[in-house]
Every structure is written in structure tokens, then in C-alpha cells.
Write a protein that holds these residues in place. Structure first.
Motif: not given
Length: 189
Positions: A87, A91, A129, A173, A175
Motif C-alpha cells: 500500500v 493511497a 492512487c 487500483r 494511479d
């Protein structure tokens, strides 16, 4: 057009209605008494918790809810994700629902997710992200994430939101660097 505002206590009756809808209750597994909603959503609404509960409005009408969280504010959650992936600092995570069953299946989920991700880059400069764990059984949710541009980066066991589910989860995910360059095609100053 989707617009956003922070959830506040006057929204709790609507939130209760949404949490009682079968398509929401299946995945959120949340107590729906007035006391439970106030207990669980009140601290964020009052600014006592670091996360955000955001009401999504479609053309001015309530559509859904997004919870947005800086993962570093919840080290126990980072620890739970750590066996599946690293992580990174900065994040974020989101959780989301569309409350009105008549709005489900119309492409609004991916649209809502794309919009909140884009707003995250704008509103939270430290965000690097967005990571979203989702039960492998919740196909509609992980398909919405994929349609919104997130990619599956991990899978493994996490505590399910609903005890009827097994522990199998995917983690999605996106980014900040995946953000489209909106200025690339611009001409002039």
C-alpha cells in the motif's frame, strides 16, 4: 451531471432507505435503525473521523453514496491489505453504492466512480492512487471498477463485509499517473 456534497445528518433517513434496499443490503450488510445509521455515519458527518461520506447527486437528485478514505488514517486496514499488495504512501480507498434500484444497471456506477477518482486527484493533492478491495462474488461492483478504468492488481483473502460471503477479494487500483492529460490537445496559452 453528477455533483457531490458531504453527507450530513439530514441525509440519514434517505441513507437508511438505501441501506434497506436489497441490492445495497446484500453487499453493505449494515444495521438500518436510525440509531445505527447515526452511530456509524454521524462521526464522519460531524468531522470527527478523517474519512468522507459524499452524497452523489445526478442532475440535483440523490443518486448514491461514496465513502472516500486516506488509507494511512486507518493503519489496521493497511495491515489487512499488506499480505496482498504494497500500500503506497498517499493511497486512497473508496466504497460506493447507488441507492435507487431504478438507477442500477444504467452505467451510472462507473460514471460515479470515474468522477470521484478525478475529483480525488483535484481535491487531495497527496493522493497517489486509489485502491478498492471488492468481494469476488460482487461481479457488478468489480465490473463497474473496470469500466471506470481501474485495473485488478491483486486477489486474496480479506474480511468480507457480509458474513455470508467467503474471504475471496479482488483489489483494484488506479494511479494518479493514469489521469488523462486534459491539456495535451489544448492549443494556445
Amino acid at each position: 451531471m453528477i455533483t457531490w456534497r458531504r453527507l450530513d445528518e439530514r441525509d440519514f433517513p434517505l441513507l437508511r432507505e438505501w441501506l434497506e434496499q436489497p441490492h445495497v443490503a446484500r453487499w453493505w450488510n449494515h444495521e438500518t435503525s436510525a440509531e445505527a445509521v447515526a452511530r456509524d455515519f454521524g462521526p464522519v458527518a460531524r468531522g470527527e473521523e478523517p474519512s468522507e461520506d459524499l452524497l452523489a447527486l445526478l442532475d440535483g437528485r440523490p443518486l448514491g453514496l461514496v465513502q472516500r478514505t486516506m488509507l494511512a488514517d486507518y493503519p489496521e486496514y493497511v495491515a489487512e491489505l499488506a499480505p496482498l499488495l504494497t500500500v503506497p504512501e498517499g493511497a486512497m480507498s473508496i466504497d460506493y453504492l447507488i441507492g435507487d434500484p431504478e438507477q442500477v444497471g444504467r452505467g451510472l456506477g462507473p460514471r460515479m466512480i470515474r468522477d470521484i477518482v478525478e475529483r480525488t486527484w483535484t481535491e487531495i493533492p497527496a493522493a497517489t492512487c486509489v485502491l478498492v478491495p471488492v468481494s469476488t462474488a460482487n461481479r457488478a461492483s468489480w465490473r463497474a471498477l473496470e469500466k471506470a478504468g481501474l485495473r485488478r492488481v491483486a486477489e486474496g483473502d480479506l474480511e468480507p463485509d457480509n458474513p455470508i460471503d467467503d474471504r475471496a477479494h479482488y483489489v483494484y487500483r488506479i494511479d494518479r499517473s493514469a489521469r488523462p492529460d486534459r491539456d495535451r490537445d489544448r492549443v494556445g496559452p
